[in-house]
Design a protein around this motif. Structure first.
Motif, PDB file in Angstrom:
ATOM      1  N   LYS A   7      76.670  68.214  74.725  1.00 26.99           N
ATOM      2  CA  LYS A   7      77.495  67.008  74.755  1.00 26.99           C
ATOM      3  C   LYS A   7      78.894  67.262  75.320  1.00 26.99           C
ATOM      4  O   LYS A   7      79.654  66.323  75.525  1.00 26.99           O
ATOM      5  CB  LYS A   7      77.613  66.415  73.350  1.00 26.99           C
ATOM      6  N   GLN A   8      79.246  68.513  75.559  1.00 26.57           N
ATOM      7  CA  GLN A   8      80.591  68.862  76.013  1.00 26.57           C
ATOM      8  C   GLN A   8      80.730  68.673  77.523  1.00 26.57           C
ATOM      9  O   GLN A   8      80.704  69.623  78.288  1.00 26.57           O
ATOM     10  CB  GLN A   8      80.925  70.307  75.645  1.00 26.57           C
ATOM     11  N   THR A   9      80.945  67.454  77.948  1.00 24.43           N
ATOM     12  CA  THR A   9      81.059  67.183  79.374  1.00 24.43           C
ATOM     13  C   THR A   9      82.342  67.776  79.971  1.00 24.43           C
ATOM     14  O   THR A   9      82.316  68.303  81.071  1.00 24.43           O
ATOM     15  CB  THR A   9      81.019  65.667  79.643  1.00 24.43           C
TER      16      THR A   9
ATOM     17  N   GLY B  83      85.466  74.463  81.440  1.00 28.12           N
ATOM     18  CA  GLY B  83      85.292  75.713  80.713  1.00 28.12           C
ATOM     19  C   GLY B  83      86.474  76.083  79.843  1.00 28.12           C
ATOM     20  O   GLY B  83      86.594  77.216  79.401  1.00 28.12           O
ATOM     21  N   SER B  84      87.346  75.105  79.571  1.00 26.70           N
ATOM     22  CA  SER B  84      88.593  75.473  78.886  1.00 26.70           C
ATOM     23  C   SER B  84      89.007  74.516  77.770  1.00 26.70           C
ATOM     24  O   SER B  84      90.197  74.355  77.529  1.00 26.70           O
ATOM     25  CB  SER B  84      89.722  75.566  79.914  1.00 26.70           C
ATOM     26  N   VAL B  85      88.060  73.901  77.119  1.00 20.42           N
ATOM     27  CA  VAL B  85      88.408  73.020  76.001  1.00 20.42           C
ATOM     28  C   VAL B  85      87.560  73.363  74.782  1.00 20.42           C
ATOM     29  O   VAL B  85      86.502  73.981  74.889  1.00 20.42           O
ATOM     30  CB  VAL B  85      88.234  71.524  76.350  1.00 20.42           C
ATOM     31  N   HIS B  86      88.054  72.956  73.641  1.00 18.63           N
ATOM     32  CA  HIS B  86      87.345  73.158  72.380  1.00 18.63           C
ATOM     33  C   HIS B  86      86.612  71.887  71.986  1.00 18.63           C
ATOM     34  O   HIS B  86      86.949  70.802  72.444  1.00 18.63           O
ATOM     35  CB  HIS B  86      88.330  73.521  71.267  1.00 18.63           C
ATOM     36  N   ALA B  87      85.634  72.060  71.103  1.00 20.06           N
ATOM     37  CA  ALA B  87      84.888  70.916  70.584  1.00 20.06           C
ATOM     38  C   ALA B  87      84.887  70.950  69.067  1.00 20.06           C
ATOM     39  O   ALA B  87      84.963  72.010  68.449  1.00 20.06           O
ATOM     40  CB  ALA B  87      83.451  70.938  71.088  1.00 20.06           C
ATOM     41  N   ALA B  88      84.803  69.777  68.500  1.00 23.15           N
ATOM     42  CA  ALA B  88      84.523  69.602  67.080  1.00 23.15           C
ATOM     43  C   ALA B  88      83.428  68.555  67.007  1.00 23.15           C
ATOM     44  O   ALA B  88      83.387  67.635  67.830  1.00 23.15           O
ATOM     45  CB  ALA B  88      85.762  69.144  66.324  1.00 23.15           C
TER      46      ALA B  88
ATOM     47  N   ARG C 223      83.848  65.513  69.834  1.00 17.65           N
ATOM     48  CA  ARG C 223      85.083  65.283  70.583  1.00 17.65           C
ATOM     49  C   ARG C 223      85.577  66.610  71.137  1.00 17.65           C
ATOM     50  O   ARG C 223      85.364  67.662  70.542  1.00 17.65           O
ATOM     51  CB  ARG C 223      86.175  64.656  69.709  1.00 17.65           C
ATOM     52  N   GLU C 224      86.280  66.534  72.271  1.00 21.82           N
ATOM     53  CA  GLU C 224      86.823  67.720  72.922  1.00 21.82           C
ATOM     54  C   GLU C 224      88.332  67.581  73.076  1.00 21.82           C
ATOM     55  O   GLU C 224      88.862  66.475  73.185  1.00 21.82           O
ATOM     56  CB  GLU C 224      86.207  67.903  74.306  1.00 21.82           C
ATOM     57  N   ASP C 225      89.002  68.721  73.116  1.00 27.48           N
ATOM     58  CA  ASP C 225      90.440  68.746  73.360  1.00 27.48           C
ATOM     59  C   ASP C 225      90.838  70.175  73.715  1.00 27.48           C
ATOM     60  O   ASP C 225      90.164  71.123  73.330  1.00 27.48           O
ATOM     61  CB  ASP C 225      91.213  68.284  72.119  1.00 27.48           C
ATOM     62  N   ILE C 226      91.934  70.315  74.418  1.00 26.60           N
ATOM     63  CA  ILE C 226      92.446  71.643  74.762  1.00 26.60           C
ATOM     64  C   ILE C 226      92.836  72.400  73.496  1.00 26.60           C
ATOM     65  O   ILE C 226      92.739  73.618  73.433  1.00 26.60           O
ATOM     66  CB  ILE C 226      93.640  71.551  75.751  1.00 26.60           C
TER      67      ILE C 226
ATOM     68  N   HIS D  61      92.491  72.277  66.954  1.00 23.89           N
ATOM     69  CA  HIS D  61      92.893  71.415  65.840  1.00 23.89           C
ATOM     70  C   HIS D  61      92.872  69.946  66.252  1.00 23.89           C
ATOM     71  O   HIS D  61      92.508  69.073  65.462  1.00 23.89           O
ATOM     72  CB  HIS D  61      94.291  71.793  65.332  1.00 23.89           C
ATOM     73  N   ASN D  62      93.257  69.673  67.476  1.00 23.46           N
ATOM     74  CA  ASN D  62      93.232  68.299  67.976  1.00 23.46           C
ATOM     75  C   ASN D  62      91.805  67.764  68.036  1.00 23.46           C
ATOM     76  O   ASN D  62      91.566  66.586  67.755  1.00 23.46           O
ATOM     77  CB  ASN D  62      93.864  68.213  69.363  1.00 23.46           C
ATOM     78  N   ALA D  63      90.855  68.611  68.420  1.00 19.83           N
ATOM     79  CA  ALA D  63      89.453  68.184  68.458  1.00 19.83           C
ATOM     80  C   ALA D  63      88.982  67.788  67.059  1.00 19.83           C
ATOM     81  O   ALA D  63      88.300  66.768  66.889  1.00 19.83           O
ATOM     82  CB  ALA D  63      88.576  69.293  69.041  1.00 19.83           C
ATOM     83  N   VAL D  64      89.371  68.557  66.049  1.00 20.15           N
ATOM     84  CA  VAL D  64      89.025  68.221  64.666  1.00 20.15           C
ATOM     85  C   VAL D  64      89.684  66.904  64.272  1.00 20.15           C
ATOM     86  O   VAL D  64      89.052  66.032  63.672  1.00 20.15           O
ATOM     87  CB  VAL D  64      89.426  69.353  63.700  1.00 20.15           C
ATOM     88  N   ASP D  65      90.957  66.745  64.608  1.00 19.44           N
ATOM     89  CA  ASP D  65      91.659  65.499  64.287  1.00 19.44           C
ATOM     90  C   ASP D  65      90.977  64.293  64.925  1.00 19.44           C
ATOM     91  O   ASP D  65      90.886  63.221  64.310  1.00 19.44           O
ATOM     92  CB  ASP D  65      93.117  65.562  64.743  1.00 19.44           C
TER      93      ASP D  65
END
Length: 129
Positions: A13-15, A21-26, A39-42, A45-49
């Motif tokens: 799901k991580q488009t 190749g440089s973002v995190h997922a939660a 959700r993804e974010d650089i 912690h932001n991905a979790v939020d």
């Protein structure tokens, strides 16, 4: 094993990760291992939020019977956010901090780190000292 299927389901799901190749997922998963929200974010912690915030806006908290997956390390703050959201499980691809393990014990939360295809480290199993 159902838990081992979660990382691959999230990766599918991580488009943005697929392009950069440089973002995190939660992600949120259910007791069958089905990924319900990702959700993804650089920032990890932001991905979790983003995940917890979406669930709050959708009136889906507390997250009874659901787990939280993170694509990086499990920090104290991530365990704290999972606890506040009502998650009973936190799975991380990498290691938890010592404070994260202590917090998971206080929360009686299943904490798994170093989740790989066929292995994982269990840092806290609810009901154990």
């Amino acid at each position: 094993d159902m838990l081992h299927a979660v990382p691959d389901a999230v990766r599918a799901k991580q488009t943005l990760f697929g392009r950069t190749g440089s973002v995190h997922a939660a992600a949120v998963f259910d007791s069958a291992g089905t990924v319900l929200l990702e959700r993804e974010d650089i920032g990890r912690h932001n991905a979790v939020d983003k995940v917890v915030g979406r669930m709050l806006l959708d009136n889906e908290l507390p997250a009874d019977g659901r787990g939280l997956f993170v694509s990086g390390r499990a920090s104290f703050e991530m365990v704290q956010k999972a606890w506040a959201g009502g998650f009973g499980t936190l799975i991380a691809v990498s290691a938890p901090s010592a404070l994260a393990v202590a917090t998971a014990k206080a929360a009686n939360m299943l904490l798994i780190g170093f989740m790989r295809e066929h292995t994982m480290n269990v840092y806290n199993l609810p009901g154990t000292p």
